[in-house]
Design an enzyme around this catalytic site. Structure first.
Site, PDB file in Angstrom:
ATOM      1  N   HIS A 169       0.865  -1.253   0.149  1.00  0.00           N
ATOM      2  CA  HIS A 169      -0.023  -0.026   0.035  1.00  0.00           C
ATOM      3  C   HIS A 169       1.099   1.119  -0.172  1.00  0.00           C
ATOM      4  O   HIS A 169       1.925   1.323   0.847  1.00  0.00           O
ATOM      5  CB  HIS A 169      -0.888  -0.008   1.146  1.00  0.00           C
ATOM      6  CG  HIS A 169      -2.183  -0.907   1.038  1.00  0.00           C
ATOM      7  ND1 HIS A 169      -2.586  -1.394   2.126  1.00  0.00           N
ATOM      8  CD2 HIS A 169      -2.834  -1.452   0.091  1.00  0.00           C
ATOM      9  CE1 HIS A 169      -3.548  -2.458   1.853  1.00  0.00           C
ATOM     10  NE2 HIS A 169      -3.726  -2.363   0.515  1.00  0.00           N
ATOM     11  N   GLU A 172       1.680   3.362   3.084  1.00  0.00           N
ATOM     12  CA  GLU A 172       2.407   2.698   4.152  1.00  0.00           C
ATOM     13  C   GLU A 172       3.854   2.307   3.816  1.00  0.00           C
ATOM     14  O   GLU A 172       4.557   1.463   4.131  1.00  0.00           O
ATOM     15  CB  GLU A 172       1.607   1.265   4.224  1.00  0.00           C
ATOM     16  CG  GLU A 172       0.083   1.521   4.804  1.00  0.00           C
ATOM     17  CD  GLU A 172      -0.648  -0.086   4.654  1.00  0.00           C
ATOM     18  OE1 GLU A 172       0.157  -1.082   4.616  1.00  0.00           O
ATOM     19  OE2 GLU A 172      -1.587   0.413   4.613  1.00  0.00           O
ATOM     20  N   HIS A 315       2.384  -4.253   6.764  1.00  0.00           N
ATOM     21  CA  HIS A 315       1.632  -3.113   6.490  1.00  0.00           C
ATOM     22  C   HIS A 315       1.902  -2.429   7.748  1.00  0.00           C
ATOM     23  O   HIS A 315       2.595  -2.446   9.018  1.00  0.00           O
ATOM     24  CB  HIS A 315       0.326  -3.569   6.470  1.00  0.00           C
ATOM     25  CG  HIS A 315      -0.139  -4.370   5.009  1.00  0.00           C
ATOM     26  ND1 HIS A 315      -0.593  -3.834   3.941  1.00  0.00           N
ATOM     27  CD2 HIS A 315       0.391  -5.482   4.687  1.00  0.00           C
ATOM     28  CE1 HIS A 315      -0.697  -4.853   3.047  1.00  0.00           C
ATOM     29  NE2 HIS A 315       0.105  -5.484   3.296  1.00  0.00           N
ATOM     30  N   GLU A 374       0.354  -5.480  10.919  1.00  0.00           N
ATOM     31  CA  GLU A 374       0.369  -4.286  10.654  1.00  0.00           C
ATOM     32  C   GLU A 374       1.158  -3.504  11.916  1.00  0.00           C
ATOM     33  O   GLU A 374       0.904  -3.509  13.247  1.00  0.00           O
ATOM     34  CB  GLU A 374      -1.168  -4.050  11.312  1.00  0.00           C
ATOM     35  CG  GLU A 374      -2.231  -4.769  10.204  1.00  0.00           C
ATOM     36  CD  GLU A 374      -2.516  -3.929   8.918  1.00  0.00           C
ATOM     37  OE1 GLU A 374      -1.811  -2.714   8.809  1.00  0.00           O
ATOM     38  OE2 GLU A 374      -2.877  -4.525   7.956  1.00  0.00           O
TER      39      GLU A 374
END
Length: 407
Positions: A169, A172, A315, A374
């Site tokens: 992404h 990110e 991420h 994450e």
């Protein structure tokens, strides 16, 4: 290792104690086998804390010095120095003669935090890493929509094959810094026969092969960091997809407005319907078909060619670890996620209602352990000032992952 006694106070956790002592959560747990690591700490409990083996680097402020000048000299931010020195007067310069604790940083550091760590930085730093550590291998696995190379770097010669990818992404992109810094620190620890994250680097190198794709989405990262250049070949379309905004802070997609982590053939149709985004957009558009985008197709082919035993997709944000997909994950996945969580302080979660991600496809295709991590907390894109703390957590998680490989 020398131990120090610590009496817990209200609100203490393994993670808060480990951070204050500059040790890993896993090291703290190993130092206290007398209690379950997942049991809440009660105020008054006596714990044993490994003593920090690193001596603090100190600077004595000279007449005419400023915090900004010291930060520039060190290649860090003012806020980083203030975080290391809570005794500093708020909003004022430290006086001459005042002692400052400085971040411990190797003089020959290659990967440096930057607010614009983009595709060009990755390319240059990979060349410098290979020059410094010739046992690191590099290759190009494909190109982006705009023709930018998608690089991979390999380290280790062991039979168990791990994979790490970052910056799927666009907003990110700080995950690319984490992946590249890990390559550097792992390479240096191997060359100097040192430990990394509490593990013997040479042993990890012998047991595992790690392939890192540090920036899956270079076109999107460039948009987030630099904005839309007027001469961009897709300027008119991208501007329309971004609703005319000059800010790309919320852009997650590639240059064709496709969310790469909704591109993989594992419940792709279900995810497309769930998202309800029917055309190119800053995020959540799954594309016209699975693997329609060159970045996702290149990563899938690289995975198939290398036949990885386990993977991590890095991420941001949330400090969570997703380890399952539709009951297709192998039995060890839950236990591995628990160990990764203990090492990093992140929370392992069984995720439902999500499909078409890289981790989902890997689990569905190979029935092997796959994880989405994450990293960090806040709102994307996370600031560079958060990098050091995020990296410390991820360093411990990644070295723990490498140690999960069979002996």
């Amino acid at each position: 290792m020398r131990m120090e006694e610590y009496v817990a106070v209200q609100g203490d956790t393994y993670r808060s104690i480990a951070r204050a002592a500059h040790v890993g959560v896993q090291e703290l747990a190993r130092a206290n086998p007398q209690r379950p690591a997942d049991e809440p700490i009660r105020a008054g409990e006596l714990l044993y804390v490994p003593a920090d083996p690193m001596r603090k680097r100190i600077y004595v402020m000279q007449p005419g010095d400023s915090l900004a000048a010291i930060a520039e000299w060190l290649g860090c931010t003012d806020s980083r120095l203030r975080a290391l020195n809570p005794q500093l007067p708020s909003g004022a310069e430290p006086a001459a003669g005042m002692r400052l604790a400085l971040p411990v940083q190797a003089a020959s550091r290659i990967v440096l935090p930057s607010y614009a760590y983009g595709p060009d930085h990755v390319a240059v730093d990979l060349k410098r890493l290979v020059s410094a550590f010739p046992f690191i291998k590099t290759t190009t696995i494909g190109t982006s929509v705009m023709g930018k190379p998608i690089f991979a770097a390999g380290i280790g010669d062991g039979p168990f094959r791990w994979h790490l990818n970052a910056a799927m992404h666009a907003n990110e992109w700080i995950t690319s810094l984490i992946a590249m810094r890990f390559l550097e620190d792992y390479g240096r620890a191997c060359r100097r026969k040192l430990q990394i994250g509490g593990f013997d680097a040479a042993d990890l190198y012998r047991r595992t092969t790690l392939w890192v794709v540090p920036m899956v989405n270079p076109d999107g990262v460039e948009l987030v960091q630099e904005g839309l250049r007027p001469n961009h070949p897709l300027a008119a379309r991208i501007g329309r997809w971004n609703r005319g905004s000059a800010s790309f802070r919320n852009w997650k997609a590639n240059a064709r407005g496709v969310d790469l982590n909704d591109q993989f053939p594992a419940g792709w149709e279900e995810e497309r319907l769930r998202r309800g985004v029917h055309g190119p957009a800053p995020r959540d558009y799954s594309g016209d078909a699975p693997l329609s985008e060159p970045e996702a197709a290149a990563l899938a082919k690289f995975t198939e060619d290398q036949c990885f035993d386990a993977v991590i997709a890095l991420h941001t944000q949330g400090e969570e670890i997703y380890w399952n997909y539709g009951g297709l994950e192998p039995p060890e996945s839950k236990e591995w996620a628990h160990r990764l969580g203990l090492a990093s302080g992140y929370r392992p979660l069984a995720l439902t209602g999500s499909d078409a991600g890289y981790k989902d496809w890997f689990i569905a295709r190979y029935r092997r352990p796959g994880f989405t991590v994450e990293a960090g907390c806040g709102r994307n894109p996370l600031p560079v000032s958060a990098f050091e703390d995020m990296y410390d957590d991820c360093l411990r998680l990644l070295t723990e992952a490498l140690d999960l490989s069979p002996r």
